[in-house]
Design a protein around this motif. Sequence first.
Motif, mmCIF file in Angstrom:
data_model
loop_
_atom_site.group_PDB
_atom_site.id
_atom_site.type_symbol
_atom_site.label_atom_id
_atom_site.label_comp_id
_atom_site.label_asym_id
_atom_site.label_seq_id
_atom_site.Cartn_x
_atom_site.Cartn_y
_atom_site.Cartn_z
ATOM 1 N N UNK A 49 4.003 -12.841 12.018
ATOM 2 C CA UNK A 49 4.476 -11.492 12.108
ATOM 3 C C UNK A 49 4.092 -10.804 10.800
ATOM 4 N N UNK A 50 4.385 -9.504 10.608
ATOM 5 C CA UNK A 50 3.982 -8.891 9.415
ATOM 6 C C UNK A 50 5.186 -9.463 8.221
ATOM 7 N N UNK A 55 6.342 -11.882 -0.608
ATOM 8 C CA UNK A 55 7.117 -10.531 -0.896
ATOM 9 C C UNK A 55 5.719 -9.757 -1.006
ATOM 10 N N UNK A 56 4.718 -10.157 -2.103
ATOM 11 C CA UNK A 56 3.790 -9.113 -2.340
ATOM 12 C C UNK A 56 2.789 -8.719 -1.228
ATOM 13 N N UNK A 57 2.632 -9.873 -0.114
ATOM 14 C CA UNK A 57 1.915 -9.523 0.833
ATOM 15 C C UNK A 57 2.598 -8.813 1.679
ATOM 16 N N UNK A 58 3.720 -8.776 2.043
ATOM 17 C CA UNK A 58 4.527 -8.084 2.976
ATOM 18 C C UNK A 58 4.565 -6.528 2.600
ATOM 19 N N UNK A 59 4.954 -6.508 1.271
ATOM 20 C CA UNK A 59 4.927 -4.987 0.958
ATOM 21 C C UNK A 59 3.734 -4.461 1.014
ATOM 22 N N UNK A 60 2.465 -5.224 0.826
ATOM 23 C CA UNK A 60 0.947 -4.495 0.767
ATOM 24 C C UNK A 60 0.847 -3.993 2.205
ATOM 25 N N UNK A 61 1.221 -4.680 3.344
ATOM 26 C CA UNK A 61 0.914 -4.379 4.648
ATOM 27 C C UNK A 61 1.875 -3.478 5.211
ATOM 28 N N UNK A 62 3.204 -3.425 4.809
ATOM 29 C CA UNK A 62 3.935 -2.365 5.445
ATOM 30 C C UNK A 62 4.046 -1.140 4.713
ATOM 31 N N UNK A 63 3.674 0.086 5.182
ATOM 32 C CA UNK A 63 3.396 1.231 4.771
ATOM 33 C C UNK A 63 4.011 2.315 5.311
ATOM 34 N N UNK A 64 3.987 3.665 4.782
ATOM 35 C CA UNK A 64 4.440 4.963 5.652
ATOM 36 C C UNK A 64 3.758 5.374 6.383
ATOM 37 N N UNK A 65 2.554 4.810 7.019
ATOM 38 C CA UNK A 65 1.963 5.016 8.070
ATOM 39 C C UNK A 65 2.514 4.688 9.351
ATOM 40 N N UNK A 66 3.335 3.639 9.397
ATOM 41 C CA UNK A 66 4.094 2.938 10.307
ATOM 42 C C UNK A 66 5.213 4.012 11.005
ATOM 43 N N UNK A 67 5.438 3.879 12.375
ATOM 44 C CA UNK A 67 6.515 4.882 12.785
ATOM 45 C C UNK A 67 7.841 4.363 12.233
ATOM 46 N N UNK A 68 8.688 5.419 12.197
ATOM 47 C CA UNK A 68 10.034 5.153 12.001
ATOM 48 C C UNK A 68 10.842 3.972 12.631
ATOM 49 N N UNK A 69 10.439 3.868 13.943
ATOM 50 C CA UNK A 69 10.963 2.834 14.949
ATOM 51 C C UNK A 69 10.486 1.536 14.461
ATOM 52 N N UNK A 70 9.240 1.465 14.110
ATOM 53 C CA UNK A 70 8.492 0.100 13.645
ATOM 54 C C UNK A 70 9.178 -0.273 12.257
ATOM 55 N N UNK A 71 9.549 0.607 11.473
ATOM 56 C CA UNK A 71 9.777 0.468 10.155
ATOM 57 C C UNK A 71 11.313 -0.203 10.261
ATOM 58 N N UNK A 72 12.192 0.467 11.008
ATOM 59 C CA UNK A 72 13.616 -0.003 11.284
ATOM 60 C C UNK A 72 13.510 -1.183 11.897
ATOM 61 N N UNK A 87 11.447 -6.555 -0.360
ATOM 62 C CA UNK A 87 11.175 -6.256 0.965
ATOM 63 C C UNK A 87 12.121 -5.254 1.664
ATOM 64 N N UNK A 88 13.553 -5.584 1.692
ATOM 65 C CA UNK A 88 14.405 -4.717 2.026
ATOM 66 C C UNK A 88 14.521 -3.256 1.412
ATOM 67 N N UNK A 89 14.285 -3.378 0.019
ATOM 68 C CA UNK A 89 14.380 -1.985 -0.638
ATOM 69 C C UNK A 89 12.926 -1.289 -0.388
ATOM 70 N N UNK A 90 12.024 -2.072 -0.168
ATOM 71 C CA UNK A 90 10.679 -1.387 0.345
ATOM 72 C C UNK A 90 10.747 -0.658 1.363
#
Length: 105
Positions: A49-50, A55-72, A87-90
Motif C-alpha cells: 500500500x501507499x 516516512x519520506x517515501x510515504x510523504x512523497x506519494x501522499x499529496x493534495x491531489x488525492x480525494x478527501x475520502x482517500x486521505x481520510x 505521516x499522520x501530521x502530513x
Amino acid sequence: MKHIVIRKFRDIHTNDLFDVGEPYETEDKERSIDLQKKGFIGSMLIEESLLSGNVNEVVEVINGEMSKERLEQLLQDEAEGKNRKTVIEHIESLLKGDEDESSKA
C-alpha cells in the motif's frame, strides 16, 4: 515494476485513466523512467500500500491531489497501523488544506 501514480494521467498506450494514489504497473523500464520524469508516477515501487514505505517515501506519494475520502482512509490506516507521527501530521495538514479551500467563496 509497480509505482504509485502521483499526478492523474491517461496512458497513451492503453488509453487507461490513472488517478492519484493508484498503482501503475509496467514491464517497460524506459516507459517507467519517462513517466517518472514527467511527474506522473513516483519512484517508489509499491508493495502492499501507499503506507508501506518509510516516512519520506510515504510523504512523497501522499499529496493534495488525492480525494478527501482517500486521505481520510489513509489517515485511519496509518493510525491503526504504524502510527507514525510525521505521516499522520502530513495527512492531517492536507485534509486541513482542503477544508480551508472549501470555505473560501
